[in-house]
Write a protein that holds these residues in place. Structure first.
Motif, PDB file in Angstrom:
ATOM      1  N   ILE A 182       1.020   1.319   7.078  1.00  0.00           N
ATOM      2  CA  ILE A 182       0.124   2.190   6.321  1.00  0.00           C
ATOM      3  C   ILE A 182      -0.916   2.861   7.199  1.00  0.00           C
ATOM      4  N   VAL A 183      -1.309   2.201   8.288  1.00  0.00           N
ATOM      5  CA  VAL A 183      -2.309   2.793   9.175  1.00  0.00           C
ATOM      6  C   VAL A 183      -1.781   4.097   9.770  1.00  0.00           C
ATOM      7  N   ASP A 184      -0.559   4.088  10.259  1.00  0.00           N
ATOM      8  CA  ASP A 184       0.034   5.306  10.821  1.00  0.00           C
ATOM      9  C   ASP A 184       0.157   6.398   9.762  1.00  0.00           C
ATOM     10  N   GLN A 185       0.546   5.987   8.559  1.00  0.00           N
ATOM     11  CA  GLN A 185       0.708   6.961   7.484  1.00  0.00           C
ATOM     12  C   GLN A 185      -0.620   7.632   7.126  1.00  0.00           C
ATOM     13  N   LEU A 186      -1.678   6.826   7.015  1.00  0.00           N
ATOM     14  CA  LEU A 186      -2.982   7.383   6.655  1.00  0.00           C
ATOM     15  C   LEU A 186      -3.568   8.194   7.806  1.00  0.00           C
ATOM     16  N   THR A 187      -3.336   7.720   9.027  1.00  0.00           N
ATOM     17  CA  THR A 187      -3.817   8.464  10.195  1.00  0.00           C
ATOM     18  C   THR A 187      -3.175   9.842  10.259  1.00  0.00           C
ATOM     19  N   ALA A 188      -1.880   9.911   9.920  1.00  0.00           N
ATOM     20  CA  ALA A 188      -1.184  11.193   9.910  1.00  0.00           C
ATOM     21  C   ALA A 188      -1.775  12.144   8.881  1.00  0.00           C
ATOM     22  N   LEU A 189      -2.380  11.561   7.843  1.00  0.00           N
ATOM     23  CA  LEU A 189      -3.022  12.363   6.794  1.00  0.00           C
ATOM     24  C   LEU A 189      -4.494  12.632   7.125  1.00  0.00           C
ATOM     25  N   LYS A 190      -4.879  12.203   8.333  1.00  0.00           N
ATOM     26  CA  LYS A 190      -6.256  12.389   8.817  1.00  0.00           C
ATOM     27  C   LYS A 190      -7.275  11.640   7.951  1.00  0.00           C
ATOM     28  N   ILE A 191      -6.871  10.485   7.470  1.00  0.00           N
ATOM     29  CA  ILE A 191      -7.761   9.619   6.700  1.00  0.00           C
ATOM     30  C   ILE A 191      -8.203   8.470   7.608  1.00  0.00           C
ATOM     31  N   PRO A 192      -9.496   8.310   7.851  1.00  0.00           N
ATOM     32  CA  PRO A 192      -9.981   7.232   8.718  1.00  0.00           C
ATOM     33  C   PRO A 192      -9.653   5.852   8.134  1.00  0.00           C
ATOM     34  N   VAL A 193      -9.208   4.949   9.000  1.00  0.00           N
ATOM     35  CA  VAL A 193      -8.824   3.605   8.569  1.00  0.00           C
ATOM     36  C   VAL A 193      -9.515   2.557   9.436  1.00  0.00           C
ATOM     37  N   HIS A 194     -10.005   1.510   8.772  1.00  0.00           N
ATOM     38  CA  HIS A 194     -10.616   0.387   9.508  1.00  0.00           C
ATOM     39  C   HIS A 194      -9.978  -0.904   9.031  1.00  0.00           C
ATOM     40  N   LEU A 195      -9.488  -1.704   9.974  1.00  0.00           N
ATOM     41  CA  LEU A 195      -8.857  -2.983   9.658  1.00  0.00           C
ATOM     42  C   LEU A 195      -9.867  -4.125   9.706  1.00  0.00           C
ATOM     43  N   VAL A 196      -9.831  -4.963   8.674  1.00  0.00           N
ATOM     44  CA  VAL A 196     -10.665  -6.169   8.613  1.00  0.00           C
ATOM     45  C   VAL A 196      -9.705  -7.344   8.432  1.00  0.00           C
ATOM     46  N   PRO A 243       0.812  -1.222   0.000  1.00  0.00           N
ATOM     47  CA  PRO A 243       0.000   0.000   0.000  1.00  0.00           C
ATOM     48  C   PRO A 243       0.842   1.267   0.000  1.00  0.00           C
ATOM     49  N   ASN A 244       0.417   2.241  -0.782  1.00  0.00           N
ATOM     50  CA  ASN A 244       1.130   3.504  -0.909  1.00  0.00           C
ATOM     51  C   ASN A 244       0.218   4.631  -0.437  1.00  0.00           C
ATOM     52  N   ALA A 245       0.626   5.299   0.634  1.00  0.00           N
ATOM     53  CA  ALA A 245      -0.208   6.329   1.238  1.00  0.00           C
ATOM     54  C   ALA A 245      -0.529   7.460   0.270  1.00  0.00           C
ATOM     55  N   GLU A 246       0.446   7.850  -0.538  1.00  0.00           N
ATOM     56  CA  GLU A 246       0.234   8.945  -1.485  1.00  0.00           C
ATOM     57  C   GLU A 246      -0.818   8.572  -2.533  1.00  0.00           C
ATOM     58  N   ALA A 247      -0.708   7.338  -3.048  1.00  0.00           N
ATOM     59  CA  ALA A 247      -1.665   6.882  -4.057  1.00  0.00           C
ATOM     60  C   ALA A 247      -3.064   6.760  -3.473  1.00  0.00           C
ATOM     61  N   ILE A 248      -3.144   6.286  -2.243  1.00  0.00           N
ATOM     62  CA  ILE A 248      -4.448   6.161  -1.584  1.00  0.00           C
ATOM     63  C   ILE A 248      -5.042   7.542  -1.319  1.00  0.00           C
ATOM     64  N   SER A 249      -4.228   8.444  -0.818  1.00  0.00           N
ATOM     65  CA  SER A 249      -4.678   9.795  -0.510  1.00  0.00           C
ATOM     66  C   SER A 249      -5.203  10.506  -1.748  1.00  0.00           C
ATOM     67  N   ALA A 250      -4.626  10.196  -2.912  1.00  0.00           N
ATOM     68  CA  ALA A 250      -5.054  10.829  -4.161  1.00  0.00           C
ATOM     69  C   ALA A 250      -6.510  10.511  -4.504  1.00  0.00           C
ATOM     70  N   LYS A 251      -7.021   9.440  -3.924  1.00  0.00           N
ATOM     71  CA  LYS A 251      -8.426   9.066  -4.149  1.00  0.00           C
ATOM     72  C   LYS A 251      -9.363   9.853  -3.227  1.00  0.00           C
ATOM     73  N   THR A 252      -8.812  10.708  -2.368  1.00  0.00           N
ATOM     74  CA  THR A 252      -9.546  11.518  -1.386  1.00  0.00           C
ATOM     75  C   THR A 252     -10.618  10.718  -0.648  1.00  0.00           C
ATOM     76  N   PRO A 253     -10.226   9.604  -0.032  1.00  0.00           N
ATOM     77  CA  PRO A 253     -11.210   8.760   0.663  1.00  0.00           C
ATOM     78  C   PRO A 253     -11.645   9.352   2.006  1.00  0.00           C
ATOM     79  N   ASP A 254     -12.869   9.036   2.387  1.00  0.00           N
ATOM     80  CA  ASP A 254     -13.310   9.374   3.742  1.00  0.00           C
ATOM     81  C   ASP A 254     -13.347   8.133   4.615  1.00  0.00           C
TER      82      ASP A 254
END
Length: 312
Positions: A123-137, A101-112
């Protein structure tokens, strides 16, 4: 894990489990522990994640989670999925990777909301730092885990009723499938093949628990009695031939083009009961390596094969 093909590694990660799966009581519809929020109402909290409003731009980097999201009615809220998410066909597949997983590529999708099966590359820490909510399954260990994860996704997406309905139907279908099996005086045996390298799964894995529900005995259990292989031992041809399983289930038909014909052509395998009685059963690799709604389809394939075997 050495010497495994990438495909086998994927399968092992997808169905990793160390406890014998237990089917939940079909009438058990208790709320998910740690989850709050009425049906379709926000804010909602699942574990440590709180969403203030319903997510409308979900990115799923888990093929199983993608199947769950669409099955509960949240498909229209999913805007991007990873390269392995091939079901349902309408899922918005991209070149995003769940394995790298690439945080920059994911962030480009502007997910909520981003849904993952594991925390690779932190990746969870990276996305959290970008204030993107993450849920693990994460990979389920039991059917109860599957039901719980479906319920959690229902909470987070505002699809509580859809999640409850899906879980109820899955439980009802599984109960009926098992109940309709013919009664046998002795258990039939089986070998579940993850790949032609002869890696397999024991009864202490998620997939093994499904075979146990059907009343089958796993020839691989003795090969990982101490659990050092994590439920995924590599067998030898000699062990398999000597065990003489009544059934061989192939979870390597897509990745490795295995079939009843290729199995029968292996040296010494022609005398195995499963081969002689035409009880080499091809499975869909994807369905056999995921723990979402189509686990019912997998169980049905197993049950249908077993039901055709003569009753002594």
């Amino acid at each position: 894990m050495t010497r495994r093909t990438p495909r086998l590694l994927t399968v092992a990660l997808a169905v990793t489990a160390l406890a014998l799966g237990a089917c939940a009581d079909p009438d058990d519809d208790e709320p998910t522990p740690g989850a709050s929020g009425a049906a379709g109402q926000f804010p909602v909290t699942v574990g440590e994640l709180t969403l203030e409003k319903r997510p409308e731009k979900i990115v799923s980097l888990s093929a199983t989670a993608t199947e769950m999201l669409f099955a509960i009615g949240a498909g229209s809220q999913v805007t991007a999925v990873d390269e392995q998410s091939n079901h349902p066909p309408e899922a918005p597949k991209t070149d995003l990777s769940g394995f790298q997983p690439n945080a920059e590529a994911i962030s480009a999708k502007t997910p909520d909301l981003v849904v993952l099966s594991d925390d690779r590359n932190k990746i969870v820490d990276q996305l959290t730092a970008l204030k993107i909510p993450v849920h693990l399954v994460p990979a389920a260990q039991t059917l109860d885990d599957t039901y719980r994860q479906i319920g959690e996704l229902g909470q987070l997406t505002g699809q509580v009723d859809g999640a409850a309905d899906l879980t109820r139907r899955m439980k009802d279908d599984i109960t009926k499938l098992v109940a309709d099996l013919p009664k046998r005086a002795e258990k039939l045996t089986y070998y579940h093949e993850l790949g032609p390298e002869l890696y397999t799964a024991t009864s202490k894995t998620y997939i093994g628990s499904l075979y146990a529900l059907v009343g089958l005995e796993n020839i691989a259990d003795a090969s990982d009695a101490d659990g050092k292989s994590g439920g995924y031992p590599q067998l030898s041809q000699e062990v398999i031939v000597s065990a003489d399983p009544d059934f061989i289930f192939l979870a390597d038909t897509k990745c490795c083009q295995q079939s009843a014909q290729t199995v029968g052509a292996r040296g010494g395998w022609g005398g195995i009961t499963a081969v002689k009685n035409n009880q080499v059963v091809p499975l869909d690799d994807d369905i056999a390596s995921r723990w979402g709604p189509r686990v019912v389809d997998l169980l049905r394939a197993i049950v249908d094969a077993v039901a055709k075997a003569p009753v002594a």
